[in-house]
Design a protein around this motif. Structure first.
Motif, PDB file in Angstrom:
ATOM      1  N   GLN A  13      26.650  16.059  -2.737  1.00 55.94           N
ATOM      2  CA  GLN A  13      26.980  15.615  -1.451  1.00 55.94           C
ATOM      3  C   GLN A  13      27.632  16.157  -0.597  1.00 55.94           C
ATOM      4  N   GLN A  14      29.130  16.378  -1.035  1.00 57.90           N
ATOM      5  CA  GLN A  14      30.177  16.778  -0.018  1.00 57.90           C
ATOM      6  C   GLN A  14      29.623  18.327   0.106  1.00 57.90           C
ATOM      7  N   SER A  15      29.346  19.054  -0.927  1.00 55.80           N
ATOM      8  CA  SER A  15      29.146  20.679  -0.701  1.00 55.80           C
ATOM      9  C   SER A  15      27.913  20.788   0.123  1.00 55.80           C
ATOM     10  N   ALA A  16      27.021  20.042   0.218  1.00 55.78           N
ATOM     11  CA  ALA A  16      25.772  20.215   1.054  1.00 55.78           C
ATOM     12  C   ALA A  16      26.238  20.311   2.532  1.00 55.78           C
ATOM     13  N   GLU A  17      27.278  19.495   2.925  1.00 57.19           N
ATOM     14  CA  GLU A  17      27.416  19.639   4.287  1.00 57.19           C
ATOM     15  C   GLU A  17      28.215  20.941   4.626  1.00 57.19           C
ATOM     16  N   VAL A  18      29.054  21.293   3.704  1.00 56.76           N
ATOM     17  CA  VAL A  18      29.884  22.552   3.767  1.00 56.76           C
ATOM     18  C   VAL A  18      29.050  23.898   3.689  1.00 56.76           C
ATOM     19  N   PHE A  19      28.171  23.981   2.770  1.00 52.78           N
ATOM     20  CA  PHE A  19      27.202  24.881   2.930  1.00 52.78           C
ATOM     21  C   PHE A  19      26.400  25.042   3.958  1.00 52.78           C
ATOM     22  N   ASN A  20      25.891  23.893   4.411  1.00 53.73           N
ATOM     23  CA  ASN A  20      25.186  23.700   5.890  1.00 53.73           C
ATOM     24  C   ASN A  20      25.639  24.313   7.105  1.00 53.73           C
ATOM     25  N   GLN A  21      27.174  24.081   7.029  1.00 53.24           N
ATOM     26  CA  GLN A  21      27.979  24.426   8.262  1.00 53.24           C
ATOM     27  C   GLN A  21      28.225  26.209   8.121  1.00 53.24           C
ATOM     28  N   PHE A  22      28.639  26.287   6.912  1.00 55.12           N
ATOM     29  CA  PHE A  22      29.083  27.769   6.826  1.00 55.12           C
ATOM     30  C   PHE A  22      28.472  28.924   6.165  1.00 55.12           C
ATOM     31  N   GLY A  23      27.384  28.216   5.469  1.00 56.07           N
ATOM     32  CA  GLY A  23      26.190  29.222   4.846  1.00 56.07           C
ATOM     33  C   GLY A  23      26.887  29.412   3.570  1.00 56.07           C
ATOM     34  N   TYR A  24      26.010  30.283   2.794  1.00 54.75           N
ATOM     35  CA  TYR A  24      26.236  30.605   1.293  1.00 54.75           C
ATOM     36  C   TYR A  24      27.535  31.570   1.299  1.00 54.75           C
ATOM     37  N   PRO A  97      22.021  13.461  13.469  1.00 51.90           N
ATOM     38  CA  PRO A  97      22.117  14.439  12.587  1.00 51.90           C
ATOM     39  C   PRO A  97      22.167  13.965  11.106  1.00 51.90           C
ATOM     40  N   LEU A  98      21.470  14.498  10.189  1.00 52.81           N
ATOM     41  CA  LEU A  98      21.748  14.161   8.734  1.00 52.81           C
ATOM     42  C   LEU A  98      23.020  14.610   8.289  1.00 52.81           C
ATOM     43  N   MET A  99      23.615  15.534   8.799  1.00 51.59           N
ATOM     44  CA  MET A  99      24.851  16.216   8.519  1.00 51.59           C
ATOM     45  C   MET A  99      25.120  17.365   9.469  1.00 51.59           C
ATOM     46  N   LYS A 100      26.595  17.481   9.430  1.00 52.01           N
ATOM     47  CA  LYS A 100      27.002  18.765  10.198  1.00 52.01           C
ATOM     48  C   LYS A 100      26.240  19.897  10.126  1.00 52.01           C
TER      49      LYS A 100
END
Length: 198
Positions: A13-24, A97-100
């Motif tokens: 859950q926490q990583s999903a938002e980070v990946f979504n903001q900054f990409g892989y 939004p579902l996430m950032k």
């Protein structure tokens, strides 16, 4: 749920938002450690690699989107109402939004194109599901004589998705939701044009 399962779920859950903001490529292990509050070993105790975590995070993000659509479509019978619900649900993500970071499917499709083949195939599979959902709505409407028989479901899916994703991209780029609002208004008229005349 066991403690290990809860920890794994927390990491995703926490990583999903980070990946979504900054990409892989733009997400570092330090970013993931900061987001999860865990050390490197704590993360890699549950995931063999950053790749495995990125895929799990993407699947989680897409799952949230699919739940939102399922809720919006519940109780909608007419195909036109279902199409409008899809458009409105997508457009609501700007306000709720579902996430950032915006649309996880758009972000991952662009980010993974030349960087991560596993994520690209996951994004294609998620897009296939979205297209399939729209195509089923059209076919259902044709069967019930609500949507014109000459309408091509695949074409409708492409137009709806491309218009929505383009609208959200432009609204994000310019910091002005007017672009998504225009896309929504256009699609509402487009849905009307697909219907069998009364």
């Amino acid at each position: 749920m066991s403690k290990a399962q809860l920890t794994r779920s927390h990491i995703i859950q926490q990583s999903a938002e980070v990946f979504n903001q900054f990409g892989y490529a733009g997400t570092s292990l330090a970013d993931l450690m900061q987001a999860t509050g865990l050390k490197k070993g704590g993360i890699y105790n549950h995931f063999a690699s950053k790749d495995e975590l990125a895929i799990a995070a993407f699947d989680y993000s897409v799952g949230l989107v699919q739940q939102r659509y399922a809720k919006a479509l519940r109780g909608q019978r007419a195909s036109a109402s279902r199409l409008r619900a899809v458009v409105d649900t997508f457009c609501a993500t700007i306000d709720e939004p579902l996430m950032k970071g915006g649309c996880p499917l758009l972000n991952t499709a662009i980010d993974s194109d030349h960087v991560h083949k596993g994520l690209k195939s996951r994004a294609q599979a998620a897009m296939d599901k979205w297209r399939s959902m729209l195509e089923k709505i059209i076919r259902y409407g044709q069967k019930r004589c609500e949507i014109q028989g000459a309408v091509d479901p695949d074409v409708v899916a492409t137009i709806v998705i491309a218009t929505l994703e383009g609208g959200v991209m432009m609204s994000g780029l310019y910091g002005d939701r007017i672009h998504l609002d225009r896309a929504r208004e256009h699609l509402m008229r487009y849905v009307d044009s697909l219907l069998v005349p009364p």
